[in-house]
Design a protein around this motif. Sequence first.
Motif, PDB file in Angstrom:
ATOM      1  N   MET A   1      12.943  10.941  24.560  1.00 29.44           N
ATOM      2  CA  MET A   1      12.949  12.237  23.928  1.00 29.44           C
ATOM      3  C   MET A   1      11.832  12.288  22.878  1.00 29.44           C
ATOM      4  N   ASP A   2      11.216  13.411  22.755  1.00 30.92           N
ATOM      5  CA  ASP A   2      10.128  13.645  21.798  1.00 30.92           C
ATOM      6  C   ASP A   2       8.964  12.674  22.000  1.00 30.92           C
ATOM      7  N   GLU A   3       8.623  12.406  23.241  1.00 27.11           N
ATOM      8  CA  GLU A   3       7.550  11.459  23.537  1.00 27.11           C
ATOM      9  C   GLU A   3       6.185  11.964  23.065  1.00 27.11           C
ATOM     10  N   LEU A  55      14.186  17.313  27.294  1.00 23.09           N
ATOM     11  CA  LEU A  55      13.188  17.303  26.218  1.00 23.09           C
ATOM     12  C   LEU A  55      13.880  17.374  24.872  1.00 23.09           C
ATOM     13  N   GLY A  56      13.323  16.695  23.904  1.00 21.93           N
ATOM     14  CA  GLY A  56      13.833  16.810  22.552  1.00 21.93           C
ATOM     15  C   GLY A  56      13.379  18.122  21.922  1.00 21.93           C
ATOM     16  N   ILE A  61       9.217  22.514  21.157  1.00 25.03           N
ATOM     17  CA  ILE A  61       8.348  23.305  20.280  1.00 25.03           C
ATOM     18  C   ILE A  61       6.887  23.069  20.656  1.00 25.03           C
ATOM     19  N   LEU A  62       6.524  21.829  20.944  1.00 23.17           N
ATOM     20  CA  LEU A  62       5.148  21.535  21.361  1.00 23.17           C
ATOM     21  C   LEU A  62       4.808  22.226  22.676  1.00 23.17           C
ATOM     22  N   LEU A  63       5.754  22.273  23.601  1.00 16.44           N
ATOM     23  CA  LEU A  63       5.536  22.970  24.864  1.00 16.44           C
ATOM     24  C   LEU A  63       5.223  24.445  24.606  1.00 16.44           C
ATOM     25  N   SER A  64       5.997  25.072  23.735  1.00 23.00           N
ATOM     26  CA  SER A  64       5.777  26.482  23.430  1.00 23.00           C
ATOM     27  C   SER A  64       4.437  26.702  22.741  1.00 23.00           C
ATOM     28  N   TYR A  81       5.422  18.029  31.173  1.00 25.62           N
ATOM     29  CA  TYR A  81       6.567  17.608  30.370  1.00 25.62           C
ATOM     30  C   TYR A  81       7.717  17.048  31.209  1.00 25.62           C
ATOM     31  N   GLY A  82       7.544  17.022  32.535  1.00 20.79           N
ATOM     32  CA  GLY A  82       8.555  16.439  33.405  1.00 20.79           C
ATOM     33  C   GLY A  82       9.787  17.303  33.596  1.00 20.79           C
TER      34      GLY A  82
END
Length: 134
Positions: A1-3, A55-56, A61-64, A81-82
Amino acid sequence: MDEKYKLLEKNPKHCKRLFGLSFEKLSLLIEKVQKHIEEKIVETPISNRGLTSALGDRDQILLSLEYLRTYVTFAKLGFDYGISESWACKIYHYHLPIFLGVVGLKNPKKISKKKVGKLLLDVACQPIERPQEN
């Protein structure tokens, strides 16, 4: 999570190029968004909220933010992001109103022409090439 967030912690210099924010500002934004989500959960208690995400919170948030920065397809984001394309879309649309509330924007789609002082266009003029008859 949060990789991806952990990678950014190790290499904060890449943050500005990838997301348009310094690592300090990104961390502050993530804290505000997480606080807003926690407040929302307290306001609307549900006994069971379903499965936990692959996803964490930080990676969501990073994806968005990555979508807002690059406007890549959700299929590409899902692959990176898998997760599935539809789940990437749901994550983005869940976080967008939260970003607008945290940053203090109302609705960017309703900005009137009166509020826009200057308009900067980035265009390149290129003549149309047509085939020549011999």
